[in-house]
Each structure stands twice: as C-alpha cells, then as structure tokens.
Design a protein around this motif. Structure first.
Motif, PDB file in Angstrom:
ATOM      1  N   SER A  41      61.200  35.251  43.435  1.00 42.85           N
ATOM      2  CA  SER A  41      61.039  36.297  42.427  1.00 42.85           C
ATOM      3  C   SER A  41      60.121  35.830  41.303  1.00 42.85           C
ATOM      4  N   LEU A  42      60.319  34.604  40.844  1.00 45.48           N
ATOM      5  CA  LEU A  42      59.483  34.075  39.766  1.00 45.48           C
ATOM      6  C   LEU A  42      58.045  33.888  40.237  1.00 45.48           C
ATOM      7  N   MET A  43      57.866  33.540  41.502  1.00 45.66           N
ATOM      8  CA  MET A  43      56.518  33.397  42.052  1.00 45.66           C
ATOM      9  C   MET A  43      55.800  34.746  42.038  1.00 45.66           C
ATOM     10  N   GLY A  44      56.516  35.800  42.414  1.00 45.81           N
ATOM     11  CA  GLY A  44      55.918  37.128  42.371  1.00 45.81           C
ATOM     12  C   GLY A  44      55.526  37.518  40.961  1.00 45.81           C
ATOM     13  N   ASP A  45      56.380  37.183  40.001  1.00 50.14           N
ATOM     14  CA  ASP A  45      56.074  37.463  38.594  1.00 50.14           C
ATOM     15  C   ASP A  45      54.824  36.711  38.171  1.00 50.14           C
ATOM     16  N   ALA A  46      54.730  35.457  38.596  1.00 51.72           N
ATOM     17  CA  ALA A  46      53.574  34.642  38.227  1.00 51.72           C
ATOM     18  C   ALA A  46      52.281  35.232  38.775  1.00 51.72           C
ATOM     19  N   LEU A  47      52.278  35.606  40.052  1.00 58.23           N
ATOM     20  CA  LEU A  47      51.053  36.123  40.653  1.00 58.23           C
ATOM     21  C   LEU A  47      50.652  37.474  40.066  1.00 58.23           C
ATOM     22  N   SER A  48      51.636  38.293  39.718  1.00 56.66           N
ATOM     23  CA  SER A  48      51.306  39.599  39.145  1.00 56.66           C
ATOM     24  C   SER A  48      50.645  39.457  37.781  1.00 56.66           C
ATOM     25  N   HIS A  49      51.008  38.415  37.034  1.00 64.23           N
ATOM     26  CA  HIS A  49      50.370  38.175  35.736  1.00 64.23           C
ATOM     27  C   HIS A  49      49.048  37.415  35.887  1.00 64.23           C
ATOM     28  N   ALA A  50      48.965  36.589  36.918  1.00 63.26           N
ATOM     29  CA  ALA A  50      47.786  35.739  37.083  1.00 63.26           C
ATOM     30  C   ALA A  50      46.539  36.515  37.477  1.00 63.26           C
ATOM     31  N   VAL A  51      46.690  37.769  37.918  1.00 64.78           N
ATOM     32  CA  VAL A  51      45.517  38.535  38.332  1.00 64.78           C
ATOM     33  C   VAL A  51      44.730  39.078  37.145  1.00 64.78           C
ATOM     34  N   VAL A  52      45.308  39.030  35.945  1.00 68.31           N
ATOM     35  CA  VAL A  52      44.670  39.647  34.778  1.00 68.31           C
ATOM     36  C   VAL A  52      43.282  39.063  34.486  1.00 68.31           C
ATOM     37  N   PRO A  53      43.101  37.735  34.406  1.00 66.90           N
ATOM     38  CA  PRO A  53      41.746  37.242  34.135  1.00 66.90           C
ATOM     39  C   PRO A  53      40.757  37.604  35.226  1.00 66.90           C
ATOM     40  N   GLY A  54      41.230  37.725  36.453  1.00 65.99           N
ATOM     41  CA  GLY A  54      40.340  38.117  37.539  1.00 65.99           C
ATOM     42  C   GLY A  54      39.801  39.522  37.362  1.00 65.99           C
ATOM     43  N   VAL A  55      40.624  40.424  36.825  1.00 65.36           N
ATOM     44  CA  VAL A  55      40.182  41.794  36.567  1.00 65.36           C
ATOM     45  C   VAL A  55      39.056  41.807  35.539  1.00 65.36           C
ATOM     46  N   VAL A  56      39.232  41.036  34.472  1.00 70.72           N
ATOM     47  CA  VAL A  56      38.222  41.003  33.413  1.00 70.72           C
ATOM     48  C   VAL A  56      36.924  40.389  33.925  1.00 70.72           C
ATOM     49  N   LEU A  57      37.030  39.272  34.634  1.00 75.04           N
ATOM     50  CA  LEU A  57      35.836  38.619  35.165  1.00 75.04           C
ATOM     51  C   LEU A  57      35.126  39.492  36.191  1.00 75.04           C
ATOM     52  N   ALA A  58      35.886  40.268  36.960  1.00 76.68           N
ATOM     53  CA  ALA A  58      35.274  41.173  37.928  1.00 76.68           C
ATOM     54  C   ALA A  58      34.451  42.233  37.211  1.00 76.68           C
ATOM     55  N   TRP A  59      34.984  42.742  36.093  1.00 76.27           N
ATOM     56  CA  TRP A  59      34.221  43.736  35.322  1.00 76.27           C
ATOM     57  C   TRP A  59      32.945  43.113  34.773  1.00 76.27           C
ATOM     58  N   LEU A  60      33.059  41.897  34.253  1.00 76.05           N
ATOM     59  CA  LEU A  60      31.876  41.230  33.690  1.00 76.05           C
ATOM     60  C   LEU A  60      30.829  40.966  34.768  1.00 76.05           C
ATOM     61  N   GLY A  61      31.279  40.681  35.987  1.00 78.75           N
ATOM     62  CA  GLY A  61      30.342  40.395  37.071  1.00 78.75           C
ATOM     63  C   GLY A  61      29.896  41.618  37.841  1.00 78.75           C
ATOM     64  N   GLY A  62      30.456  42.768  37.521  1.00 77.34           N
ATOM     65  CA  GLY A  62      30.064  43.996  38.199  1.00 77.34           C
ATOM     66  C   GLY A  62      30.537  44.092  39.627  1.00 77.34           C
ATOM     67  N   ILE A  63      31.677  43.460  39.940  1.00 74.13           N
ATOM     68  CA  ILE A  63      32.222  43.517  41.301  1.00 74.13           C
ATOM     69  C   ILE A  63      33.545  44.286  41.264  1.00 74.13           C
ATOM     70  N   PRO A  64      34.043  44.743  42.413  1.00 74.50           N
ATOM     71  CA  PRO A  64      35.302  45.495  42.436  1.00 74.50           C
ATOM     72  C   PRO A  64      36.457  44.703  41.832  1.00 74.50           C
ATOM     73  N   PHE A  65      37.305  45.389  41.079  1.00 73.98           N
ATOM     74  CA  PHE A  65      38.434  44.731  40.428  1.00 73.98           C
ATOM     75  C   PHE A  65      39.323  44.020  41.437  1.00 73.98           C
ATOM     76  N   ALA A  66      39.506  44.623  42.607  1.00 69.27           N
ATOM     77  CA  ALA A  66      40.418  44.062  43.598  1.00 69.27           C
ATOM     78  C   ALA A  66      40.002  42.655  44.021  1.00 69.27           C
ATOM     79  N   ILE A  67      38.685  42.439  44.128  1.00 69.23           N
ATOM     80  CA  ILE A  67      38.196  41.121  44.545  1.00 69.23           C
ATOM     81  C   ILE A  67      38.502  40.078  43.484  1.00 69.23           C
ATOM     82  N   GLY A  68      38.193  40.408  42.235  1.00 74.09           N
ATOM     83  CA  GLY A  68      38.456  39.462  41.155  1.00 74.09           C
ATOM     84  C   GLY A  68      39.935  39.191  40.982  1.00 74.09           C
TER      85      GLY A  68
END
Length: 284
Positions: A41-68
């Motif tokens: 359960s804690l691992m799932g919580d960790a991964l759900s929060h860990a995707v946040v910087p990837g979303v921002v970097l994906a926007w900055l790089g102009g790539i789909p949010f899902a990839i980042g």
C-alpha cells in the motif's frame, strides 16, 4: 424527477468521464488485490506521488504527460530498490524518503516553471475536462495493464505466496517484482487525471481491501474488487454532476463507504461477525 437523473447522460463530457472512470477504476481494483496481498500500500502511495515531477518535465519537453509520469514513477521505483539493497534502512523509511523527495521536486518545478499544468489538476485530477487524446492514453494504459495481469497473473500470485515454487518452474521472483512495480506505475499514470496523484492510492488499495474482507479465494476477490472499482468509478463520476464536487473525491469516498459497510457487516471478517464469534467462544 426521473428525467433529472438522466441529465448527465445527455452530455458527451459526462459520458466520457463515466466511461473512463469505470475503466480505470476496474483495472485499479484488479491490481489492488495484488497490492493488498503483497503489502505494498505504501509503495502504491509512493509511486502515485512520484509521477508529479515527470508530468512537469513532460510539459517542459513537449512530450505526452503519460510518458513523463511513467518514467518518473519507474525512476522512483529504481531509487527505492537501490537504496533498499544498499542501506540498513527499513523499506518503509526508504519509500517515505524517496516519494517525498520526488513529490517535493515536482512542486518545486511547478513553482519555478509557470505553466498551464495546474497543481490542483495534478493533485486532484480533472476527468471532466481532459482531452480526447488523454482519454485514449488512459484507455490504452488500462487495457495493457489488464491484459498483462491476465497473462502473468498466475506468476504474480506465485511470487506473492510461493517464490520458491515460481523459481522451480523457471520463473523469476525478481522479474515479477519489477513487473508489479511497472503495473503500479502505469496504473498511477492512468489514474492521475481521473482522481489525481493524492487520491489514486485509494483506487489502488481500497477495492482490494474491501474484497479481502469478503472472501478467502483470490478469483472471487479479484472479481469483487474489479466490480467495486468499476462501479464506484461510474457512480462517482455520475454523482459528481449533482453534488458539484470533485469527481476524484466522490469516487474515492464512494470506495471508502463500500469499505466501511463491508468492514462492519462482512459475514466472516466483519466487526459484527467477529463480535458474535467472540461471544460464542466465551459462552462455550
């Protein structure tokens, strides 16, 4: 009155929201069985929060949010695995350090790179306002996760309960651990826009926990959890129209209500059943 209840079905955006919420909810519910049995359960919580910087970097790089988001989640998983194997720290400590670091990094990036990526959308989702392309991404991810579980579900179960037997038949417990981490990260990405990074953990834990109280057989547990996930996804999106509230919040609260009802009334593992069994034992 009955005509008013049908109003949400007249809007395309509501139909899309109900459909994708039900699909993501069903897949997350199925995966939640493995998360609950694995104690992740804690691992799932960790991964759900860990995707946040990837979303921002994906926007900055102009790539789909899902990839980042997926790349960020897998990087966090690799960081947790690396620290766990190289330090004497307990796993829950490592998970806490990594996921708060990634989450903090995401908030920091949002603060220094103003963008059209709204913090509220990342944290709490906005399934009513997502584009058709994002819906397609969520649907593809959900279907791929479901197909992977259908093909590798038996090996995943062996890795949870009998890794020695899995190794004996030619399987790899380490590979199954990596696969489960990958599926968790992918489902967190799919659920990000439906319920947000904060609430997606509810979809990855609560249906499985509810089903666990109702049965001791995995097949039934998976069916119940999948049904709960799909039903609450559909009803949550539908109900949010009338409640004028957060769709993700309504979905997760609906799952919590299911859990509370089952926790009290489950025939074998519910609170009432446990009390009755205790009274019978005392009177015997």
């Amino acid at each position: 009155m009955s005509e008013e209840l049908l109003v949400p079905f007249l809007y395309d955006y509501m139909l899309r929201a109900m459909g994708i919420s039900a699909l993501v909810g069903a897949v997350a519910g199925l995966l939640s069985c493995y998360v609950v049995l694995k104690g992740w359960s804690l691992m799932g919580d960790a991964l759900s929060h860990a995707v946040v910087p990837g979303v921002v970097l994906a926007w900055l790089g102009g790539i789909p949010f899902a990839i980042g988001a997926f790349a960020s989640g897998m990087l966090a998983a690799a960081a947790m695995a690396g620290l766990r194997g190289r330090t004497p720290l307990r796993e829950d400590v490592v998970i806490g350090v990594v996921f708060t670091s990634f989450f903090g990094a995401g908030l920091f990036l949002l603060s220094i790179f103003p963008s059209n990526v709204r913090l509220q959308t990342i944290l709490f989702g906005n399934v009513l306002g997502i584009a058709d392309g994002d819906i397609l991404q969520m649907a593809i991810i959900s279907v791929l996760v479901a197909l992977t579980l259908a093909v590798k579900g038996r090996d995943l179960m062996l890795s949870l309960f009998d890794p020695v037997q899995l190794a004996a038949v030619g399987g790899s417990p380490a590979a199954m651990r990596l696969l489960l981490l990958t599926l968790l990260a992918a489902t967190a990405v799919a659920g990000l826009q439906a319920v947000g990074a904060v609430l997606v953990i509810g979809m990855l834990v609560t249906p499985g926990a509810t089903a666990y109280l109702l049965t001791d057989r995995f097949g039934r547990m998976a069916a119940i959890a999948t049904t709960i996930g799909a039903t609450t996804g559909l009803l949550g999106a539908y109900g949010s129209y009338f409640l004028d509230g957060s769709t993700g919040g309504v979905i997760v609260v609906s799952q919590a209500v299911f859990f509370l009802v089952v926790l009290i009334s489950a025939p074998r593992h519910g609170v009432l059943a446990t009390r009755r069994a205790a009274r019978r034992a005392l009177s015997a």
